[in-house]
Scaffold this motif. Structure first.
Motif, PDB file in Angstrom:
ATOM      1  N   GLU A 139       0.814  -1.208   0.000  1.00 16.69           N
ATOM      2  CA  GLU A 139       0.000   0.000   0.000  1.00 16.69           C
ATOM      3  C   GLU A 139       0.850   1.260   0.000  1.00 16.69           C
ATOM      4  OE1 GLU A 139      -2.372  -0.547   3.433  1.00 16.69           O
ATOM      5  OE2 GLU A 139      -3.827  -1.855   2.446  1.00 16.69           O
ATOM      6  N   ASN A 140       2.110   1.138   0.390  1.00 19.09           N
ATOM      7  CA  ASN A 140       3.003   2.294   0.453  1.00 19.09           C
ATOM      8  C   ASN A 140       3.645   2.520  -0.913  1.00 19.09           C
ATOM      9  OD1 ASN A 140       5.660   3.676   0.785  1.00 19.09           O
ATOM     10  ND2 ASN A 140       4.992   3.776   2.922  1.00 19.09           N
ATOM     11  N   PRO A 141       3.477   3.702  -1.515  1.00 17.15           N
ATOM     12  CA  PRO A 141       3.990   3.919  -2.878  1.00 17.15           C
ATOM     13  C   PRO A 141       5.497   3.792  -2.978  1.00 17.15           C
ATOM     14  CG  PRO A 141       3.233   5.979  -1.903  1.00 17.15           C
ATOM     15  CD  PRO A 141       2.765   4.887  -1.000  1.00 17.15           C
ATOM     16  N   TRP A 142       6.242   4.212  -1.933  1.00 18.20           N
ATOM     17  CA  TRP A 142       7.698   4.142  -1.995  1.00 18.20           C
ATOM     18  C   TRP A 142       8.177   2.694  -1.905  1.00 18.20           C
ATOM     19  CZ3 TRP A 142       9.654   8.317  -3.847  1.00 18.20           C
ATOM     20  CH2 TRP A 142       9.047   9.547  -3.578  1.00 18.20           C
ATOM     21  N   ARG A 143       7.551   1.936  -1.049  1.00 23.09           N
ATOM     22  CA  ARG A 143       7.941   0.526  -0.962  1.00 23.09           C
ATOM     23  C   ARG A 143       7.461  -0.256  -2.178  1.00 23.09           C
ATOM     24  NH1 ARG A 143       7.395  -1.096   5.474  1.00 23.09           N
ATOM     25  NH2 ARG A 143       9.029   0.329   6.189  1.00 23.09           N
ATOM     26  N   LEU A 144       6.350   0.177  -2.760  1.00 22.47           N
ATOM     27  CA  LEU A 144       5.914  -0.430  -4.005  1.00 22.47           C
ATOM     28  C   LEU A 144       6.939  -0.153  -5.108  1.00 22.47           C
ATOM     29  CD1 LEU A 144       3.717  -1.978  -5.510  1.00 22.47           C
ATOM     30  CD2 LEU A 144       2.584   0.201  -5.974  1.00 22.47           C
ATOM     31  N   GLY A 145       7.522   1.046  -5.084  1.00 21.33           N
ATOM     32  CA  GLY A 145       8.583   1.363  -6.035  1.00 21.33           C
ATOM     33  C   GLY A 145       9.797   0.468  -5.847  1.00 21.33           C
ATOM     34  N   ALA A 146      10.102   0.137  -4.575  1.00 20.85           N
ATOM     35  CA  ALA A 146      11.210  -0.774  -4.313  1.00 20.85           C
ATOM     36  C   ALA A 146      10.909  -2.164  -4.884  1.00 20.85           C
ATOM     37  CB  ALA A 146      11.470  -0.862  -2.811  1.00 20.85           C
ATOM     38  N   ALA A 147       9.650  -2.586  -4.793  1.00 19.87           N
ATOM     39  CA  ALA A 147       9.259  -3.882  -5.356  1.00 19.87           C
ATOM     40  C   ALA A 147       9.429  -3.881  -6.873  1.00 19.87           C
ATOM     41  CB  ALA A 147       7.813  -4.200  -4.984  1.00 19.87           C
ATOM     42  N   ILE A 148       9.111  -2.751  -7.501  1.00 18.51           N
ATOM     43  CA  ILE A 148       9.300  -2.637  -8.952  1.00 18.51           C
ATOM     44  C   ILE A 148      10.780  -2.755  -9.296  1.00 18.51           C
ATOM     45  CG2 ILE A 148       9.043  -1.098 -10.931  1.00 18.51           C
ATOM     46  CD1 ILE A 148       6.566   0.061  -9.557  1.00 18.51           C
ATOM     47  N   ALA A 149      11.632  -2.178  -8.448  1.00 16.18           N
ATOM     48  CA  ALA A 149      13.080  -2.267  -8.690  1.00 16.18           C
ATOM     49  C   ALA A 149      13.558  -3.711  -8.625  1.00 16.18           C
ATOM     50  CB  ALA A 149      13.823  -1.406  -7.669  1.00 16.18           C
ATOM     51  N   PHE A 150      12.920  -4.525  -7.771  1.00 18.80           N
ATOM     52  CA  PHE A 150      13.268  -5.942  -7.693  1.00 18.80           C
ATOM     53  C   PHE A 150      13.160  -6.594  -9.071  1.00 18.80           C
ATOM     54  CE2 PHE A 150      12.794  -5.804  -3.065  1.00 18.80           C
ATOM     55  CZ  PHE A 150      13.698  -6.766  -2.662  1.00 18.80           C
ATOM     56  N   ALA A 151      12.123  -6.217  -9.816  1.00 16.19           N
ATOM     57  CA  ALA A 151      11.905  -6.813 -11.134  1.00 16.19           C
ATOM     58  C   ALA A 151      12.758  -6.157 -12.208  1.00 16.19           C
ATOM     59  CB  ALA A 151      10.428  -6.717 -11.512  1.00 16.19           C
ATOM     60  N   CYS A 152      13.007  -4.857 -12.076  1.00 13.42           N
ATOM     61  CA  CYS A 152      13.709  -4.128 -13.131  1.00 13.42           C
ATOM     62  C   CYS A 152      15.184  -4.510 -13.222  1.00 13.42           C
ATOM     63  CB  CYS A 152      13.589  -2.620 -12.894  1.00 13.42           C
ATOM     64  SG  CYS A 152      11.928  -1.974 -13.192  1.00 13.42           S
ATOM     65  N   VAL A 153      15.828  -4.803 -12.096  1.00 14.07           N
ATOM     66  CA  VAL A 153      17.264  -5.095 -12.118  1.00 14.07           C
ATOM     67  C   VAL A 153      17.559  -6.364 -12.924  1.00 14.07           C
ATOM     68  CG1 VAL A 153      19.278  -5.649 -10.715  1.00 14.07           C
ATOM     69  CG2 VAL A 153      17.705  -3.848  -9.977  1.00 14.07           C
ATOM     70  N   PRO A 154      16.946  -7.524 -12.596  1.00 12.19           N
ATOM     71  CA  PRO A 154      17.235  -8.709 -13.429  1.00 12.19           C
ATOM     72  C   PRO A 154      16.734  -8.564 -14.853  1.00 12.19           C
ATOM     73  CG  PRO A 154      15.464  -9.174 -11.872  1.00 12.19           C
ATOM     74  CD  PRO A 154      16.041  -7.851 -11.491  1.00 12.19           C
ATOM     75  N   ALA A 155      15.602  -7.879 -15.039  1.00  7.49           N
ATOM     76  CA  ALA A 155      15.081  -7.686 -16.394  1.00  7.49           C
ATOM     77  C   ALA A 155      16.067  -6.891 -17.240  1.00  7.49           C
ATOM     78  CB  ALA A 155      13.734  -6.971 -16.338  1.00  7.49           C
ATOM     79  N   ALA A 156      16.698  -5.870 -16.655  1.00  4.77           N
ATOM     80  CA  ALA A 156      17.672  -5.064 -17.392  1.00  4.77           C
ATOM     81  C   ALA A 156      18.893  -5.901 -17.780  1.00  4.77           C
ATOM     82  CB  ALA A 156      18.100  -3.867 -16.546  1.00  4.77           C
TER      83      ALA A 156
END
Length: 393
Positions: A139-156
């Motif tokens: 529910e927290n937008p900043w921590r949700l952004g951290a979750a997105i980073a979890f996916a973006c690093v290996p995807a990159a």
């Protein structure tokens, strides 16, 4: 817990959906062996492919067996460790991986090769599940952004190989886990818009020349000239011929013209579905489609019955990843998506893909059967909403 009690626990908690997932996985493995045997059936190559794939599937049995004796709490505790290991392996691929067909995707010694991106998919599911197991984080937008980073690093890192098809499967993993974790609608809308914008920018500025050519060929697939069908549109053109010529029952084992005459490239890997459609027709195609759907739908049904957050989110991520991979492969074979190299789960020839898919299914079923509540220090963190209600007014 003895073997009899363990079996009883699995039967009670997994029920019919668990049996459907297991049976579908075994059936697809058998079909995949058939595809390997049908390639160049009149030569020694088919037996060599069949034997190598059979050995890999047999090697997956003890690996999955170890999961049965692994406690879900241990899997949860080491989710970040597995994620970190997968990133190190992906970086190692870019540094020392052999170049095959213009891409670096494998690590290995001699005949043994492993594709770290297959491990990264499972690692991402577990890492996201652990991070978002607390609803307040979703529910927290900043921590949700951290979750997105979890996916973006290996995807990159995977895009750098380059492997666009595998990188795109990280999108449904992220979307499904975030959705089930309880993210707010406005944040989901923003996430969807950001992903769409990223895909558009990637399509305009980030594609390699051959990838852009594939997109152009796919977009104009019905208007290709004869010369284009024999050049950049060759894979797609031959795949559609194979699928369309199979009829209701197909030509039979190893008798499909596109397969037996060596006209369909990558027919035992990326275009395995085209071979199945040509040799077993509409009936075989629908059978494979239903089996591929049974695994993700079965896992999602099981996830509905699991209350423990980490287990539920992990199962959702694993089910979404397998379903998305099957959807992309089938879409490429039929011309619904641009041509990209991605395996049909448990059917396409390939060791790391098959083993990691079976391992992912085993982890999902183990988490569902033996889900147990975990109380850690972070479980007592207060959400913003709860904190605001406690403040004096």
């Amino acid at each position: 817990m003895d073997t009899r009690s363990r079996w009883q626990l699995y039967r009670e908690r997994l029920g019919i959906p668990g049996a459907v997932v297991a049976i579908a996985a075994i059936a697809l493995c058998c079909i995949g062996l058939g595809v390997a045997a049908s390639v160049d059936a009149t030569t020694e190559r088919s037996m060599r492919l069949f034997a190598k794939q059979a050995i890999r599937l047999l090697a997956a049995v003890p690996i999955c067996g170890l999961v049965v004796f692994t406690r879900p709490r241990w899997i949860r505790r080491n989710a970040y460790v597995l994620y970190g290991v997968s990133l190190v392996l992906l970086a190692a691929v870019l540094a020392v991986g052999p170049v095959v067909n213009g891409a670096r995707r494998w690590l290995g010694i001699g005949d043994f090769r492993f594709q770290p991106s297959d491990l990264a998919k499972l690692a991402l599911c577990l890492a996201l599940a652990r991070f978002l197991a607390l609803r307040a984080r979703a529910e927290n937008p900043w921590r949700l952004g951290a979750a997105i980073a979890f996916a973006c690093v290996p995807a990159a890192l995977i895009l750098k190989e380059p492997d666009l098809g595998t990188a795109l499967t990280f999108v449904p993993i992220l979307g499904s886990v975030v959705l089930v974790a309880g993210a707010r609608r406005k944040h989901l809308a923003f996430l969807g818009a950001a992903l769409l914008a990223s895909i558009v920018l990637l399509a305009i500025f980030g594609l390699h020349n051959y990838q852009a050519e594939r997109v152009r060929t796919w977009w104009h697939q019905n208007d290709l000239t004869r010369a284009e069908k024999l050049a950049e549109g060759y894979h797609l053109h031959r795949s559609k011929i194979a699928i369309g010529s199979g009829g209701v029952l197909g030509y039979g084992f190893a008798d499909g013209p596109q397969n037996s005459n060596d006209l369909l490239p990558e027919r035992h890997t990326d275009f395995a579905f085209s071979v199945l459609s040509e040799e077993w027709g509409f009936v075989g195609s629908v059978t494979v489609l239903l089996l591929e759907l049974a695994i993700p739908l079965g896992l999602l049904w099981i996830a509905r019955r699991v209350r423990e957050p980490f287990a539920r989110l992990s199962i959702v991520g694993i089910g979404s990843q397998i379903g998305a991979q099957a959807l992309v492969n089938l879409g490429v074979a039929t011309g619904a998506f641009p041509t990209t190299g991605i395996a049909l789960p448990l059917v396409s020839y390939g060791g790391s893909s098959a083993v990691m898919t079976l391992l992912s299914i085993a982890v999902a079923l183990q988490l569902a059967a033996r889900a147990e509540p975990v109380l850690a220090a972070e479980a007592f963190e207060e959400s913003e909403e709860a904190t605001s209600l406690m403040r004096p007014r």
